[in-house]
Design an enzyme around this catalytic site. Structure first.
Site, PDB file in Angstrom:
ATOM      1  N   PRO A  20       0.772  -1.249  -0.102  1.00 59.06           N
ATOM      2  CA  PRO A  20       0.225   0.083   0.089  1.00 59.06           C
ATOM      3  C   PRO A  20       0.705   1.317  -0.019  1.00 59.06           C
ATOM      4  O   PRO A  20       1.590   1.569   0.994  1.00 59.06           O
ATOM      5  CB  PRO A  20      -0.697   0.097   1.471  1.00 59.06           C
ATOM      6  CG  PRO A  20      -0.203  -1.073   2.187  1.00 59.06           C
ATOM      7  CD  PRO A  20       1.011  -1.933   1.315  1.00 59.06           C
ATOM      8  N   ASP A  34       5.906   2.329   2.164  1.00 57.51           N
ATOM      9  CA  ASP A  34       5.058   1.138   2.328  1.00 57.51           C
ATOM     10  C   ASP A  34       4.101   1.510   3.513  1.00 57.51           C
ATOM     11  O   ASP A  34       4.800   1.328   4.933  1.00 57.51           O
ATOM     12  CB  ASP A  34       5.804  -0.155   2.419  1.00 57.51           C
ATOM     13  CG  ASP A  34       4.782  -1.176   2.921  1.00 57.51           C
ATOM     14  OD1 ASP A  34       3.765  -1.236   2.990  1.00 57.51           O
ATOM     15  OD2 ASP A  34       5.433  -2.467   2.704  1.00 57.51           O
ATOM     16  N   HIS A  35       2.782   1.846   3.490  1.00 59.75           N
ATOM     17  CA  HIS A  35       2.137   2.159   4.725  1.00 59.75           C
ATOM     18  C   HIS A  35       1.934   0.987   5.640  1.00 59.75           C
ATOM     19  O   HIS A  35       1.424   1.382   6.686  1.00 59.75           O
ATOM     20  CB  HIS A  35       0.875   2.942   4.065  1.00 59.75           C
ATOM     21  CG  HIS A  35       0.390   3.967   5.033  1.00 59.75           C
ATOM     22  ND1 HIS A  35       0.781   4.439   6.318  1.00 59.75           N
ATOM     23  CD2 HIS A  35      -0.747   5.049   4.722  1.00 59.75           C
ATOM     24  CE1 HIS A  35       0.112   5.160   6.625  1.00 59.75           C
ATOM     25  NE2 HIS A  35      -0.602   5.604   6.024  1.00 59.75           N
ATOM     26  N   ARG A  36       2.486   0.028   5.378  1.00 59.42           N
ATOM     27  CA  ARG A  36       2.167  -1.053   6.309  1.00 59.42           C
ATOM     28  C   ARG A  36       3.314  -1.052   7.428  1.00 59.42           C
ATOM     29  O   ARG A  36       3.112  -1.423   8.642  1.00 59.42           O
ATOM     30  CB  ARG A  36       2.145  -2.607   5.639  1.00 59.42           C
ATOM     31  CG  ARG A  36       1.074  -2.715   4.777  1.00 59.42           C
ATOM     32  CD  ARG A  36       1.176  -4.114   3.988  1.00 59.42           C
ATOM     33  NE  ARG A  36       2.600  -4.066   3.487  1.00 59.42           N
ATOM     34  CZ  ARG A  36       3.363  -5.193   2.809  1.00 59.42           C
ATOM     35  NH1 ARG A  36       2.881  -6.213   2.874  1.00 59.42           N
ATOM     36  NH2 ARG A  36       4.616  -4.955   2.060  1.00 59.42           N
TER      37      ARG A  36
END
Ligand code: COA
Length: 539
Positions: free
Chosen positions: A334, A510-512
């Site tokens: 994401p 990476d928004h994780r």
């Protein structure tokens, strides 16, 4: 239009069989030879195909019914011409369809001394049939009744089961062959007692006492002759399905091993195949994807030559690899991208002042070494951006080293050489190393090790132009810096606008692994270092 009563044909001796699948419903339009029913005894299953094309008016049997020869299956409304070609008597003495023939000639090649037996094609009820599937390979152990091959005529498909258990020694037939009664299929090494039986080995009886031969139809024309495809009840490898279902799957290129069977003992039925395809298609519908998240919608293939002249060129291996990596990252990560402009007026002035010195050192100093150095420092200050998500989904791996990759576009494709321990190297060292690795990349001389182990990536398009872009994270890294073209812009200094050299940067993450605040912290830190390179001395 005539209404025809379709009855169960001669089942080759099987008195009572169970209806395990009703393939049609009232109102369905069927083509000649479409399956109407699948019947099953304790040993075999058979498809009962439609003798004519027509419209099903009513169905008189249900799944689970036990039926026998002469039982009325359904009423079919058929076109006048077709119907008139068939006397009413035809339906009275419904087309006789027996189970496929036994494999007769499993004659021991060397009788008692040898355990090898040649398995031949049985009477397939006509001259030749096409071998459409070889279900075994040399070395396979087969159980009595396991399917050896699947054969198909234009009217039916049938599986030829092993007459006894054994190990396949050699296969004499191949897919696409036209084979008829007596043609050799394979050599089977049979065990113990069976092997020592010198007499020809008969096929096992598919139905306990079934007459196993496809006989001539009694009163119907060849075109209307239903042929019963038979398959053993036990699964063929992983797949337990009848010929008509296998045919259906083959026609749409579906791997039946993926389809859950809802029939008795997990048998795959036509409805299962339809439901599987329907679900696969609907899973790709944008509506579903938008609400629940789902599969990737397929991009329809387009014949571009319909619209004009085209040139087709093979993609290089590198290009394909890059495409696969990008796709993997794009689908798995994401992405969020943050943008900033960095005032590098002072940095540029300093960089230019280094020119004579750099020339003496034999290097060319572009903004890139400064960006590398500043990123290394910002990564150390914000270690989450120098980390990776652990494959176990439970942990984050912080790397206590800073290896930064930089994207190089080459004629063969995109390459990302990695500079190790960037935080420990000088600007001149970094300038020399970027130039050397970029040259190696362009000359296709990079070693795999020189492209591995990166913890962060810089993609600089500055020399080309553009005001900003969203780079794709180079998985398993969690962040990447995009650098666009430096431009002179008016900047308010508190009392007036002054021209400043502004460098657009963009950070995709990476928004994780990284949240907005982490990314913001990194950007602010990086910006401060590049805007005032004296700060680099503070770290
Ligand atoms: N804005 C304006 N000018 C820039 C710039 C920026 N962001 N970044 C570099 N430049 C200038 C350089 O200063 C140099 O100018 P100069 O000769 O007047 O000093 C000129 O552009 C060319 O620099 P380049 O040779 O591209 O060096 P680099 O260190 O910036 O880039 C590579 C190194 C490996 C990226 C480079 O060799 C390369 O392949 N560039 C092509 C771009 C590319 O492939 N990017 C990756 C795309 S995914």
């Amino acid at each position: 239009m005539t209404t025809e009563i379709i009855k169960v044909p001669d089942l080759g001796g099987a008195d009572e069989v169970e209806v395990i699948e009703v393939c049609v419903a009232a109102g369905d339009v069927v083509a000649a030879e479409d399956s109407l029913l699948v019947l099953e005894t304790d040993k075999a299953s058979m498809d009962i195909p439609a003798p004519f094309a027509g419209k099903v008016l009513s169905v008189m049997v249900s799944e689970g019914d036990t039926i026998g020869e002469g039982t009325v299956i359904l009423e079919l409304e058929v076109e006048g011409a077709t119907a008139s070609a068939v006397e009413p008597a035809v339906q009275e003495s419904a087309p006789v369809v027996d189970a496929p023939a036994p494999v007769e000639a499993a004659a021991p090649v060397a009788a008692v001394e040898s355990a090898s037996e040649q398995i031949n094609v049985p009477d397939v009820g006509g001259d030749k049939a096409e071998v459409i599937e070889i279900c075994v390979a040399v070395g396979d152990t087969v159980e009595e009744g396991d399917s050896l091959i699947v054969m198909e005529t234009d009217k039916a498909s049938m599986e030829v089961p092993a007459p006894k258990s054994g190990v396949v020694e050699s296969i004499m037939i191949k897919e696409g062959d036209q084979a008829g009664e007596g043609d050799a299929i394979l050599m089977l090494k049979v065990a113990g007692a069976a092997a020592s039986t010198p007499a020809p080995v008969d096929m096992p009886t598919p139905a306990a006492d079934a007459k196993q031969k496809i006989t001539e139809p009694k009163q119907v024309s060849e075109a209307h002759q239903p042929v019963t495809g038979m398959t053993e009840n036990r699964p063929t490898g992983e797949v337990y399905a009848g010929p008509s279902v296998r045919k259906m799957a083959r026609e749409v290129g579906l791997d039946l091993a993926l389809v859950p069977g809802s029939g008795p003992r997990g048998r795959i039925q036509k409805d299962d195949v339809k439901a599987f395809i329907k679900s696969a298609i609907s899973n790709k519908a944008p509506k579903v994807a938008a609400v629940a998240g789902s599969g990737i919608p397929l991009v329809p293939e387009v014949d571009f030559s319909k619209f004009g002249d085209v040139t087709i060129e093979k993609m290089s291996k590198m290009h394909k690899l890059t495409a696969a990596n990008m796709h993997r990252s794009w689908l798995n990560v994401p992405h969020v991208t943050a943008f900033d402009d960095v005032d590098i007026t002072d940095l540029e002035e300093f960089r230019k002042s280094l020119k004579p010195e750099a020339e003496r050192a034999g290097v060319k100093v572009t903004p890139l070494p400064f960006l590398l150095k500043a990123c290394a420092m910002a990564l150390k200050a914000n270690p989450l951006l120098n980390a990776s998500l652990h494959a176990d989904g439970e942990n984050i791996v912080y790397k206590n080293y800073v290896h930064i990759g930089f994207a190089v576009a080459t004629p063969a494709g995109l390459m990302v050489p990695v500079i190790r321990d960037v935080d420990k190297k000088s600007i001149f060292e970094l300038a020399a190393e970027t130039a050397e690795l970029a040259k190696k990349a362009k000359d296709r001389k990079l070693k795999p090790a020189e492209m591995q182990g990166g913890t962060f990536t810089i993609s600089s398009l500055g020399s080309m132009g553009g005001t900003g872009f969203t780079p794709i994270v180079n998985v398993p890294e969690v962040a990447i810096l995009g650098v666009s073209k430096l431009d002179v812009k008016p900047r308010w200094n508190g009392s007036e606008f002054e021209p400043r050299k502004m460098l657009p940067i963009s950070l995709s993450y990476d928004h994780r692994a990284v949240n907005g605040a982490d990314a913001g912290g990194f950007m602010v830190y990086l910006n401060a270092l590049l805007a005032d390179i004296r700060r680099m001395a503070l770290a």
